[in-house]
Design an enzyme around this catalytic site. Structure first.
Site, short mmCIF file in Angstrom:
data_model
loop_
_atom_site.label_atom_id
_atom_site.label_comp_id
_atom_site.label_asym_id
_atom_site.label_seq_id
_atom_site.Cartn_x
_atom_site.Cartn_y
_atom_site.Cartn_z
N ASP A 12 0.96 -1.20 -0.04
CA ASP A 12 -0.01 -0.11 0.08
C ASP A 12 0.81 1.38 -0.13
O ASP A 12 2.05 1.15 0.41
CB ASP A 12 -1.10 -0.03 1.27
CG ASP A 12 -2.13 1.05 1.07
OD1 ASP A 12 -2.21 1.33 -0.17
OD2 ASP A 12 -2.81 1.19 2.01
N HIS A 29 3.03 3.64 -8.93
CA HIS A 29 2.84 1.88 -9.26
C HIS A 29 4.23 1.61 -10.12
O HIS A 29 4.65 0.38 -9.67
CB HIS A 29 1.39 1.73 -10.18
CG HIS A 29 0.36 2.17 -9.43
ND1 HIS A 29 0.06 1.81 -8.12
CD2 HIS A 29 -0.69 3.15 -9.89
CE1 HIS A 29 -1.11 2.45 -7.77
NE2 HIS A 29 -1.57 3.10 -8.71
N GLU A 59 -12.15 -4.34 -5.20
CA GLU A 59 -12.72 -3.08 -4.96
C GLU A 59 -12.02 -2.00 -5.69
O GLU A 59 -12.34 -0.97 -5.89
CB GLU A 59 -12.46 -2.75 -3.41
CG GLU A 59 -13.53 -3.53 -2.32
CD GLU A 59 -13.22 -5.07 -2.62
OE1 GLU A 59 -11.85 -5.61 -2.26
OE2 GLU A 59 -13.96 -5.89 -2.60
N ASN A 60 -10.85 -2.34 -6.20
CA ASN A 60 -10.09 -1.40 -6.91
C ASN A 60 -10.42 -0.88 -8.32
O ASN A 60 -10.26 0.01 -8.75
CB ASN A 60 -8.35 -2.05 -7.20
CG ASN A 60 -7.55 -1.94 -6.00
OD1 ASN A 60 -6.72 -2.61 -5.75
ND2 ASN A 60 -7.78 -0.92 -4.98
N ARG A 63 -11.61 2.81 -8.55
CA ARG A 63 -10.93 3.98 -9.04
C ARG A 63 -11.03 4.43 -10.46
O ARG A 63 -11.69 4.01 -11.20
CB ARG A 63 -9.21 3.40 -8.91
CG ARG A 63 -8.85 3.02 -7.59
CD ARG A 63 -7.61 2.74 -7.52
NE ARG A 63 -7.22 2.39 -5.91
CZ ARG A 63 -5.93 2.41 -5.41
NH1 ARG A 63 -5.14 2.78 -5.96
NH2 ARG A 63 -6.02 2.22 -4.15
N ARG A 186 -4.96 -2.66 8.61
CA ARG A 186 -6.38 -3.35 8.31
C ARG A 186 -6.01 -4.40 7.45
O ARG A 186 -4.98 -4.41 6.62
CB ARG A 186 -7.63 -2.68 7.86
CG ARG A 186 -7.47 -1.55 6.76
CD ARG A 186 -8.55 -0.91 6.35
NE ARG A 186 -8.27 0.26 5.45
CZ ARG A 186 -8.34 1.58 5.84
NH1 ARG A 186 -8.39 1.82 7.26
NH2 ARG A 186 -7.96 2.53 4.93
N SER A 188 -8.34 -5.31 4.51
CA SER A 188 -8.65 -5.09 3.44
C SER A 188 -9.07 -6.19 2.78
O SER A 188 -8.76 -6.23 1.35
CB SER A 188 -7.81 -4.03 2.79
OG SER A 188 -7.61 -2.92 3.23
C1 FPP Z 1 -1.45 0.13 -3.66
O1 FPP Z 1 -1.40 1.63 -3.38
C2 FPP Z 1 -1.22 -0.37 -4.79
C3 FPP Z 1 -2.00 -0.82 -5.69
C4 FPP Z 1 -3.35 -0.81 -5.81
C5 FPP Z 1 -1.51 -1.55 -6.96
C6 FPP Z 1 -0.32 -2.06 -7.02
C7 FPP Z 1 0.05 -2.80 -8.26
C8 FPP Z 1 1.09 -2.94 -8.64
C9 FPP Z 1 2.30 -2.75 -7.91
C10 FPP Z 1 1.49 -3.24 -10.10
C11 FPP Z 1 1.32 -4.66 -10.49
C12 FPP Z 1 2.21 -5.57 -9.54
C13 FPP Z 1 2.88 -6.65 -9.71
C14 FPP Z 1 2.99 -7.57 -8.51
C15 FPP Z 1 3.47 -7.15 -10.83
P1 FPP Z 1 -2.19 2.54 -3.64
O2 FPP Z 1 -2.73 3.06 -5.11
O3 FPP Z 1 -3.49 2.13 -2.89
O4 FPP Z 1 -1.65 3.87 -2.89
P2 FPP Z 1 -2.23 4.91 -1.86
O5 FPP Z 1 -3.04 4.17 -0.84
O6 FPP Z 1 -1.41 5.88 -1.61
O7 FPP Z 1 -3.45 5.67 -3.00
#
Ligand code: FPP
Length: 241
Positions: A12, A29, A59-60, A63, A186, A188
């Site tokens: 996260d 990302h 849930e993503n 976005r 949490r 999630s």
């Molecule tokens: C959480 O940060 C991250 C995600 C929802 C996406 C993670 C995806 C990748 C790293 C790409 C795919 C990965 C692999 C394993 C090849 P957030 O966006 O929720 O951050 P925030 O809480 O600061 O908004």
């Protein structure tokens, strides 16, 4: 000292990492994928048997479409780019979650890397993508009901081990250590069944800043915990959860 056999990570804080640097969230990302690459090789080096990472939740989808599309693309590109390296390093890859909702191209890429690495005997990498813990439980119940219906079975007897065979990755051991970065404390909707007795370890830093040394320090914290699984402690003093 015991190395946790199965570690799960909620990666996260990518978005906040980027915004704090005045960058677009997508840069977060990209940085997140770089952090992930270092962690998988460190985990393998340490002898961790399975690593499950939360890359995209059910849930993503809520976005903005541009961010969702970016993550879907980044995931597919990362799988394509890393396939040879993962194969060479003896990593067995499995993507857990619902396949419906994902494009045909992405599903093909997932199937290809799973097939290619199926015989590998090194660390098992589970990437949770379009994954939800409750969705996994719903899908598990559906499969069980269907199996019993197909066999005209009315005498339903089920053990916890039976349930395990109906999860997205049958036979996977319980999570021993769950790490979450980004400051929230949490679950999630992550690995609800598999985390019944997991040790939780939280980091305030954002995922792109998480290093191999942080993984080692989380394992050291794990090693200091006394795991009792609802029994007595070592000197037999107390009933505990
Ligand atoms: C959480 O940060 C991250 C995600 C929802 C996406 C993670 C995806 C990748 C790293 C790409 C795919 C990965 C692999 C394993 C090849 P957030 O966006 O929720 O951050 P925030 O809480 O600061 O908004």
């Amino acid at each position: 000292m015991k190395i946790p056999s199965h570690i799960a990570i909620i990666m996260d804080g990518n978005g906040r990492w980027a915004v704090e640097r005045g960058l677009p969230r997508k840069q977060g990302h990209i940085a997140g994928v770089n952090a992930f690459k270092k962690i998988i090789s460190k985990a393998a080096e340490l002898g961790v048997r399975a690593l499950t990472v939360y890359a995209f939740s059910t849930e993503n989808w809520n976005r903005p479409r541009t961010e969702v599309d970016f993550i879907l693309n980044l995931f597919q590109k990362t799988l394509l780019k890393q396939a040879d390296e993962l194969f060479k390093n003896n990593v067995k890859v499995k993507v857990i979650g619902r396949r419906n909702g994902l494009s045909r191209a992405l599903t093909n890429t997932i199937e290809k890397i799973e097939e290619m690495t199926a015989g590998n005997k090194g660390i098992q990498l589970n990437i949770a993508f379009n994954y939800g813990g409750r969705a996994e439980i719903v899908d598990m119940v559906k499969k069980i009901v269907n199996d019993f219906a197909v066999n005209n079975e009315t005498n339903i007897s089920l053990t916890e081990q039976d349930i395990n065979r109906y999860l997205y990755n049958p036979g996977l051991a319980d999570v021993e250590l769950l790490i979450r970065t980004g400051g929230e404390r949490r679950l999630s909707n992550f690995l609800l069944w598999q985390s019944a007795y997991t040790e939780l370890c939280f980091f305030d830093k954002y995922w792109p800043d998480f290093t191999a040394e942080d993984l080692v320090s989380a394992i050291k914290i794990f090693q200091q915990r006394e795991r009792r699984f609802g029994g007595l402690n070592k000197v037999g003093e107390d009933y505990v959860d």
